[in-house]
Design an enzyme around this catalytic site. Sequence first.
Site, PDB file in Angstrom:
ATOM      1  CD1 TRP A 130      -2.680   1.537   0.363  1.00 40.53           C
ATOM      2  CD2 TRP A 130      -2.048   1.723   2.582  1.00 40.53           C
ATOM      3  NE1 TRP A 130      -3.599   2.272   0.903  1.00 40.53           N
ATOM      4  CE2 TRP A 130      -3.351   3.247   2.277  1.00 40.53           C
ATOM      5  CE3 TRP A 130      -1.514   1.589   3.982  1.00 40.53           C
ATOM      6  CZ2 TRP A 130      -3.549   3.847   3.084  1.00 40.53           C
ATOM      7  CZ3 TRP A 130      -2.250   2.850   4.664  1.00 40.53           C
ATOM      8  CH2 TRP A 130      -3.200   3.535   4.596  1.00 40.53           C
ATOM      9  CG  ASP A 210      -1.910  -2.389   7.320  1.00 44.17           C
ATOM     10  OD1 ASP A 210      -3.108  -2.487   8.302  1.00 44.17           O
ATOM     11  OD2 ASP A 210      -1.654  -1.546   6.944  1.00 44.17           O
ATOM     12  CE  LYS A 245     -10.426   0.307   3.026  1.00 43.27           C
ATOM     13  NZ  LYS A 245      -9.667   0.594   1.756  1.00 43.27           N
TER      14      LYS A 245
HETATM   15  C1  LIG Z   1      -2.998  -1.869   3.988  1.00 44.71           C
HETATM   16  C2  LIG Z   1      -3.965  -0.796   4.345  1.00 44.71           C
HETATM   17  N1  LIG Z   1      -3.940  -0.518   5.084  1.00 44.71           N
HETATM   18  C3  LIG Z   1      -3.755   0.248   5.934  1.00 44.71           C
HETATM   19  C4  LIG Z   1      -5.263   1.094   5.956  1.00 44.71           C
HETATM   20  C5  LIG Z   1      -5.721   2.161   6.135  1.00 44.71           C
HETATM   21  O1  LIG Z   1      -7.234   2.024   6.034  1.00 44.71           O
HETATM   22  P1  LIG Z   1      -8.342   3.256   6.777  1.00 44.71           P
HETATM   23  O2  LIG Z   1      -9.268   3.869   5.976  1.00 44.71           O
HETATM   24  O3  LIG Z   1      -8.550   2.973   7.529  1.00 44.71           O
HETATM   25  O4  LIG Z   1      -7.317   4.427   7.440  1.00 44.71           O
HETATM   26  C6  LIG Z   1      -5.700   0.771   4.149  1.00 44.71           C
HETATM   27  C7  LIG Z   1      -6.724   1.721   3.224  1.00 44.71           C
HETATM   28  O5  LIG Z   1      -6.693   1.605   2.334  1.00 44.71           O
HETATM   29  C8  LIG Z   1      -5.182  -0.479   3.929  1.00 44.71           C
HETATM   30  O6  LIG Z   1      -5.329  -0.632   2.122  1.00 44.71           O
END
Ligand SMILES: Cc1ncc(COP(=O)(O)O)c(C=O)c1O
Length: 390
Positions: A130, A210, A245
């Site tokens: 990410w 994560d 999500k």
């Molecule tokens: C791998 C990963 N970590 C963290 C997040 C962050 O999530 P949030 O929207 O709850 O901040 C995402 C969101 O796309 C993600 O894909």
Amino acid sequence: MTVFADVPLAPRDPILGITEAFVADQNPDKVNLGVGVYLDAQGKLPVLECVRRAKEQVALAAKPAAYLPINGLAAYDAGVKELVFGAGSPLLERAVTVQGLGGTGALRIGAEFLRQLNAAAPVLISDPSWENHRALFTRTGFAVGTYRYYEPGVGLDFPGMLADLQDAAAGTVVVLHACCHNPTGYDLTPAQWTQVADAVQERQLVPFLDMAYQGFRDGLAADGAVVAEFAGRSVPLLVATSFSKSLSLYGERVGALSVLGQDAEEAARILSQLKVCVRTLYSNPPTYGAALAAAVLADPELRALWDAELAQMRDRIKVMRKALAERLGPDFAFVTGQSGLFSYTGLAADQMRALREQHSVYGLDSGRICVAALNEGNIDRVAQAIQAVR
Ligand SMILES: Cc1ncc(COP(=O)(O)O)c(C=O)c1O
């Protein structure tokens, strides 16, 4: 001339930039597969029934929005801690959980805490990962490197991943996607997780899990089982949870950071430091989303409903993966072996550009598409567009 005179223009966020281009596109049949959002069969952001009922409960209990404690809503923190480490687990005594602003905020608190402990520690993220992992840890002050993860045409490069972890210096922070790897969709098997945890223990690394997609691979419990791999060993552990999500609560910014110490006394010291991080970053978190998540986590009926709704979401994604693979032929069979919201299609940046510019189908230049945004109404168009640019 002021200090602002030489402020450089930062590049646009790659994902949000795609969304802007999508919004500006006049084609009525445009499809946005760029953002990581689960949409229902009608292409809408769902309101989960468990959340709708939680809203009724929370409305009944409506109170003025006083400041929450620095570490967040107590019922929420307790609920998340049990979700992460297991209800009734002896681990709960030496674990702490603080509410965060989504998964991103949880990662940021963790990064800030780790930097206070050892700013010189290397940080390793998967290659690819990410985008925000690199940006977030770099911005916090760390030197960020990568471990091998994906090999084009193959999928998961597990031997490469393991070799890189076995090579890492003691104290290296290793950011691991617990499930539904973003962007590739390739996950580790339980046996591979055991090998990773072995390497982490041997090399004395610091695992930072994560969990942005818990429930989207095989379910809440199955996806959460990876925590036990690490928690069962004498290694430090950080876990960033996101409900963006899994509860479809994106804009409410509901997440949490959990940290496992060696004993209750160490955990108390860790919590005190996490609170200093939060206090200086944003003082205390917002109330509403945490109250909703706490209600779902605490009420057995809502919790069971949540499990069932997660199953519906992941089944719908699986159906769409299968439908896409069927339309694109054997070369795309790999799509059904990936999990979560994303698929790495293997398409090159110029093909992804052609998808956008000639077909109004928006994915990322890396070849990532969000399969959770496919539905019966757009899948034929998307498959035809991919065929056309192959
Ligand atoms: C791998 C990963 N970590 C963290 C997040 C962050 O999530 P949030 O929207 O709850 O901040 C995402 C969101 O796309 C993600 O894909």
